[in-house]
Design an enzyme around this catalytic site. Structure first.
Site: not given
Length: 307
Positions: A251, A153, A281
């Site tokens: 995501d 991320s 995600h």
């Protein structure tokens, strides 16, 4: 395909957001409260705390050694958390799994967080630790060959920014970049990527929360138009290390990660893009215990070996 049923079950259990302002201190405390005790974590040959003495100051790190050996390849890992949350503890299981599957010594970076620390404090910590590894090969038993960096991320954002800084500085020791569902474009225009609309709601990370989550980073001085903040805005991606970009089907950030991989390929970089269907995600952090997703660590190890 549809979201994995185990993930769907978890998502149903989440409380509805109440619209109250985000409190970074409370959110960090809540995350750390969910960390399992050390006795319940994946066993590793050795885990130790250390301090990287860098030109920008001392940076705490945690070093994971998978087995006794005369030397090791090294993987430096940057945790996710939208630049304001996450810690060595919340992502400890990822570092352990990476060390076990790759056989590399993993150095996890406890970088400074926004908004308490001004940009580019966290990014600078990550970059300086990578250079510290190369400059302290004796202490770490680095083999002088493999020096990979990985992040999930916002940690993936730091990976892309670090390899860019390294290239610009003429530092050529980084051999691999590994980005798990990276956040690479902090200009959250919902029309910029189809996945921002396709996966806008119902999959955990929602498009509408991207701006508030990243606001702490912007408040610390990060400019979303800066390629070191939004690495996909960098015009020249040539000469960067071999890359593995892992994305998740459900995501909002899926398409920017895949575009980064495509642009790397077009720039002549050996880049692999791997989409995990049925995933959302954060699946490496939260759902890598599901057999279908556990292979992300095996895939990472295979990528490092073959390239």
């Amino acid at each position: 395909m549809t979201i994995h049923p185990k993930i769907a079950e978890f998502l149903k259990s989440l409380p509805e957001p109440d619209g109250s302002p985000l409190d970074p201190v409370a959110m960090r405390a809540g995350e750390n409260a969910q960390v399992p005790p050390v006795a319940d974590r994946l066993p590793i040959h050795d885990v130790r705390e250390a301090t990287a003495a860098t030109s920008s100051g001392d940076v705490p790190v945690r070093i994971y050694t998978p087995a006794e050996a005369e030397s090791y390849g090294v993987l430096v890992y940057f945790h996710g958390g939208a630049f304001f949350s996450g810690s060595l503890e919340t992502h400890d299981h990822i570092a352990r799994s990476l060390a076990k599957e790759t056989g590399l010594e993993v150095v996890a970076v406890d970088f400074r967080l926004a908004p308490e620390h001004e940009f580019p404090a966290g990014l600078e910590d990550c970059y300086r630790v990578v250079r510290w590894v190369a400059e302290n090969s004796g202490e770490l038993k680095w083999d002088g060959r493999t020096l990979a960096i990985a992040g999930d991320s916002s940690g993936g954002n730091f990976v892309a920014a670090v390899v860019a800084k390294a290239r610009d500085d003429g530092f050529d020791r980084i051999t691999h970049q590994i980005l798990y569902y990276p956040s690479l474009d902090l200009d959250f225009d919902v029309d910029r990527y189809p996945s921002l609309r396709e996966n806008a709601e119902g999959y955990g990370l929602e498009t509408g929360i991207l701006e508030p989550f990243n606001a702490f980073y912007f408040e610390s001085g990060a400019d979303r138009s800066d390629p070191l903040v939004s690495p996909i805005k960098r015009e020249d991606l040539s000469g960067l290390p071999t890359a593995l970009i892992v994305t998740a089907e459900h995501d909002p950030l899926r398409d920017e990660g895949e575009l980064y991989g495509k642009r790397l390929q077009e720039a002549g970089v050996n880049a692999t893009v791997s989409r995990y269907d049925g995933a959302n995600h954060g699946f490496v952090q939260h759902f890598s215990w599901i057999p279908e997703f556990q292979r992300v660590f095996t895939e990472t190890a295979e990528f490092l070996r073959r390239s």
